[in-house]
Design a protein around this motif. Structure first.
Motif, PDB file in Angstrom:
ATOM      1  N   UNK A  71      -2.641 -18.067   5.230  1.00 26.88           N
ATOM      2  CA  UNK A  71      -2.503 -18.981   6.280  1.00 26.88           C
ATOM      3  C   UNK A  71      -1.390 -20.151   6.169  1.00 26.88           C
ATOM      4  N   UNK A  72      -0.443 -20.208   7.056  1.00 22.61           N
ATOM      5  CA  UNK A  72       0.618 -21.408   6.981  1.00 22.61           C
ATOM      6  C   UNK A  72       1.697 -20.880   6.555  1.00 22.61           C
ATOM      7  N   UNK A  73       1.703 -19.542   5.839  1.00 28.29           N
ATOM      8  CA  UNK A  73       3.013 -19.166   5.447  1.00 28.29           C
ATOM      9  C   UNK A  73       3.792 -18.430   6.115  1.00 28.29           C
ATOM     10  N   UNK A  74       4.963 -18.591   6.511  1.00 28.52           N
ATOM     11  CA  UNK A  74       5.877 -17.619   7.647  1.00 28.52           C
ATOM     12  C   UNK A  74       6.158 -16.387   7.111  1.00 28.52           C
ATOM     13  N   UNK A  75       5.668 -15.395   7.909  1.00 26.79           N
ATOM     14  CA  UNK A  75       6.023 -14.127   7.625  1.00 26.79           C
ATOM     15  C   UNK A  75       6.980 -13.460   8.592  1.00 26.79           C
ATOM     16  N   UNK A  76       7.447 -12.482   8.293  1.00 29.09           N
ATOM     17  CA  UNK A  76       8.538 -11.555   9.275  1.00 29.09           C
ATOM     18  C   UNK A  76       7.867 -10.232   9.808  1.00 29.09           C
ATOM     19  N   UNK A  77       6.748 -10.145   9.325  1.00 28.72           N
ATOM     20  CA  UNK A  77       6.186  -8.715   9.705  1.00 28.72           C
ATOM     21  C   UNK A  77       5.891  -7.891   8.465  1.00 28.72           C
ATOM     22  N   UNK A  78       6.095  -6.479   8.818  1.00 31.96           N
ATOM     23  CA  UNK A  78       5.789  -5.350   7.681  1.00 31.96           C
ATOM     24  C   UNK A  78       6.822  -4.300   7.895  1.00 31.96           C
ATOM     25  N   UNK A  79       7.029  -3.945   6.756  1.00 24.59           N
ATOM     26  CA  UNK A  79       7.873  -2.546   6.725  1.00 24.59           C
ATOM     27  C   UNK A  79       7.304  -1.161   6.339  1.00 24.59           C
ATOM     28  N   UNK A  80       7.364  -0.157   6.976  1.00 20.78           N
ATOM     29  CA  UNK A  80       6.730   0.970   7.064  1.00 20.78           C
ATOM     30  C   UNK A  80       8.076   1.855   6.277  1.00 20.78           C
ATOM     31  N   UNK A  81       7.817   2.452   5.265  1.00 21.09           N
ATOM     32  CA  UNK A  81       8.745   3.297   4.469  1.00 21.09           C
ATOM     33  C   UNK A  81       8.187   4.358   4.516  1.00 21.09           C
ATOM     34  N   UNK A  82       8.994   5.890   4.031  1.00 30.52           N
ATOM     35  CA  UNK A  82       8.565   6.803   3.479  1.00 30.52           C
ATOM     36  C   UNK A  82       8.282   6.891   1.964  1.00 30.52           C
ATOM     37  N   UNK A  83       7.529   7.660   1.648  1.00 31.55           N
ATOM     38  CA  UNK A  83       6.954   7.568   0.255  1.00 31.55           C
ATOM     39  C   UNK A  83       7.956   8.466  -0.380  1.00 31.55           C
ATOM     40  N   UNK A 132       0.753  -1.224  -0.056  1.00 30.93           N
ATOM     41  CA  UNK A 132       0.013  -0.030  -0.093  1.00 30.93           C
ATOM     42  C   UNK A 132       0.983   1.151   0.031  1.00 30.93           C
ATOM     43  N   UNK A 133       0.605   2.144  -0.929  1.00 27.82           N
ATOM     44  CA  UNK A 133       1.738   3.203  -1.105  1.00 27.82           C
ATOM     45  C   UNK A 133       0.805   4.546  -0.777  1.00 27.82           C
ATOM     46  N   UNK A 134       1.473   5.761  -0.658  1.00 29.54           N
ATOM     47  CA  UNK A 134       0.688   6.883  -0.390  1.00 29.54           C
ATOM     48  C   UNK A 134      -0.246   6.846   0.829  1.00 29.54           C
ATOM     49  N   UNK A 135       0.115   6.218   1.788  1.00 28.60           N
ATOM     50  CA  UNK A 135      -0.775   6.384   2.887  1.00 28.60           C
ATOM     51  C   UNK A 135      -0.601   7.737   3.836  1.00 28.60           C
ATOM     52  N   UNK A 136      -1.714   8.396   3.791  1.00 30.97           N
ATOM     53  CA  UNK A 136      -1.489   9.713   4.372  1.00 30.97           C
ATOM     54  C   UNK A 136      -1.602  10.123   5.785  1.00 30.97           C
ATOM     55  N   UNK A 137      -2.363   9.392   6.753  1.00 31.07           N
ATOM     56  CA  UNK A 137      -2.224   9.488   7.814  1.00 31.07           C
ATOM     57  C   UNK A 137      -2.538   8.056   8.586  1.00 31.07           C
ATOM     58  N   UNK A 138      -2.686   8.241   9.755  1.00 28.90           N
ATOM     59  CA  UNK A 138      -3.063   6.950  10.734  1.00 28.90           C
ATOM     60  C   UNK A 138      -4.339   6.255  10.314  1.00 28.90           C
ATOM     61  N   UNK A 139      -5.270   6.814   9.878  1.00 32.90           N
ATOM     62  CA  UNK A 139      -6.475   6.217   9.762  1.00 32.90           C
ATOM     63  C   UNK A 139      -6.190   5.489   8.431  1.00 32.90           C
ATOM     64  N   UNK A 140      -5.540   6.168   7.240  1.00 32.88           N
ATOM     65  CA  UNK A 140      -5.382   5.213   5.924  1.00 32.88           C
ATOM     66  C   UNK A 140      -4.085   3.944   6.350  1.00 32.88           C
ATOM     67  N   UNK A 141      -3.188   4.285   7.157  1.00 33.56           N
ATOM     68  CA  UNK A 141      -2.467   3.223   7.582  1.00 33.56           C
ATOM     69  C   UNK A 141      -3.104   2.196   8.119  1.00 33.56           C
ATOM     70  N   UNK A 142      -4.027   2.328   9.259  1.00 33.67           N
ATOM     71  CA  UNK A 142      -4.664   1.178   9.764  1.00 33.67           C
ATOM     72  C   UNK A 142      -5.560   0.587   8.878  1.00 33.67           C
ATOM     73  N   UNK A 143      -6.357   1.014   8.099  1.00 28.86           N
ATOM     74  CA  UNK A 143      -7.137   0.529   7.062  1.00 28.86           C
ATOM     75  C   UNK A 143      -6.309  -0.565   6.372  1.00 28.86           C
ATOM     76  N   UNK A 144      -5.080  -0.263   5.713  1.00 29.58           N
ATOM     77  CA  UNK A 144      -4.221  -0.790   4.919  1.00 29.58           C
ATOM     78  C   UNK A 144      -3.720  -2.061   5.693  1.00 29.58           C
ATOM     79  N   UNK A 145      -3.429  -1.826   7.217  1.00 32.13           N
ATOM     80  CA  UNK A 145      -3.127  -2.800   7.825  1.00 32.13           C
ATOM     81  C   UNK A 145      -4.059  -3.722   7.988  1.00 32.13           C
ATOM     82  N   UNK A 146      -5.380  -3.546   8.104  1.00 37.75           N
ATOM     83  CA  UNK A 146      -6.424  -4.365   8.438  1.00 37.75           C
ATOM     84  C   UNK A 146      -6.661  -5.364   7.204  1.00 37.75           C
ATOM     85  N   UNK A 147      -6.483  -4.773   5.934  1.00 38.84           N
ATOM     86  CA  UNK A 147      -6.622  -5.535   4.649  1.00 38.84           C
ATOM     87  C   UNK A 147      -5.567  -6.511   4.786  1.00 38.84           C
TER      88      UNK A 147
END
Length: 319
Positions: free
Chosen positions: A180-192, A155-170
């Motif tokens: 499900x069952x695939x190993x993940x290491x988390x998420x990265x947050x980067x500047x746009x 998800x790119x161009x997230x403008x605030x905590x609300x948009x970030x939260x919505x992208x996180x939930x998706x």
């Protein structure tokens, strides 16, 4: 085109001429991808390449002629990299090395990677975004999910905590569902990172030439314009500059339609650093993919936005 028998006669004439000459010989057809298989097998067994398509064939011949020109002097041997892929893997077998770990390694060997934070829950993501500054990019990181966009995991161009939260939930829903069952290491947050020109660079292992550096237009343009330039490693003086000049990216980097010229010097430093590392650690590497590198206006440098490393001697990857 003539009968099959007549075409084999042509192949035999060509092979006989090649046998008595020191010059290179080839068979070029006018239609791309159209060959007589028996003719092709016969000629290749005698060291004569078969090329399909006038435009493709003449381009291949031109590149072969250029490769035969005297090459520039070798560059000084770079120092050993402070960190190797083996040290990152720590004995663990990984099909691919995901973005976050790949960029940590590449940063250690001098590549300008984007600032980012690895997070594991929504609270950490919001805190990281606040520290980095909006707008931000959110991406899942997992060795076994190298291609994430099609799954909605970028998800790119997230403008605030609300948009970030919505992208996180998706993304969390995809992680618990399709992944499900695939190993993940988390998420990265980067500047746009905005502005500049998107370029791709990568290293792959050619069965004949060994490690090869590839450069071309990056981002989605790589799919639309498959024009890339290649050089075998190790790079010599001027190779990075020549690679850039040989791609459509050169016009954009020079300043196209009123855009400012891009920082080509910074891109060259990035390419040399990538090539030096890939050559020094070549036994451990099957592929490195940097796409995109965003080349900012002159004097502002360049930034590696995404990266992937495929270790050597691993099992086959999904396409």
């Amino acid at each position: 085109l003539g009968s099959a028998e007549r075409l084999m006669e042509y192949a035999q004439i060509l092979a006989e001429a090649a046998r008595d000459s020191s010059k290179p010989f080839y068979l070029m057809g006018t239609r791309a991808g159209v060959f007589r298989r028996d003719q092709q097998v016969y000629l290749r067994a005698r060291g004569i390449p078969v090329i399909g398509g006038t435009r493709q064939g003449l381009r291949a011949i031109d590149r072969l002629a250029r490769s035969a020109e005297p090459r520039p002097a070798p560059r000084p041997a770079p120092p050993a990299p402070p960190r190797t892929l083996a040290s990152l893997l720590g004995g663990r077998r990984r099909r691919t090395v995901h973005e976050h770990d790949a960029k940590r390694l590449l940063a250690d060997v001098g590549l300008p990677v984007v600032r980012e934070a690895l997070v594991h829950d929504r609270t950490e993501a919001v805190a990281a975004a606040s520290a980095i500054g909006y707008p931000v990019v959110l991406k899942l990181v997992a060795d076994d999910v190298p291609h994430r966009s099609g799954l909605g995991l970028v998800a790119v161009g997230l403008r605030d905590a609300t948009e970030l939260g919505e992208a996180w939930e998706r993304m969390a829903a995809v992680r618990l569902g399709a992944l499900a069952g695939v190993a993940t290491d988390g998420f990265v947050v980067q500047p746009m990172v905005r502005g500049g020109v998107e370029v791709l660079a990568g290293v792959s292992r050619d069965p004949d030439f060994g490690p090869v550096l590839v450069v071309g237009l990056g981002g989605v343009a790589v799919e639309a314009l498959a024009e890339v330039a290649l050089r075998p490693l190790p790079l010599r003086a001027g190779d990075a500059e020549a690679l850039i000049a040989a791609t459509p990216a050169a016009r954009l980097l020079a300043g196209f339609r009123g855009q400012p010229p891009a920082d080509v010097a910074a891109l060259c430093r990035c390419l040399y650093a990538l090539a030096d590392y890939a050559w020094a650690d070549r036994a451990a590497i099957a592929e490195i993919d940097l796409n995109p590198i965003r080349v900012l206006p002159q004097g502002q440098g360049c930034v590696v936005v995404d990266a992937l490393i495929v270790p050597a001697q691993e099992g086959p990857r999904d396409a």
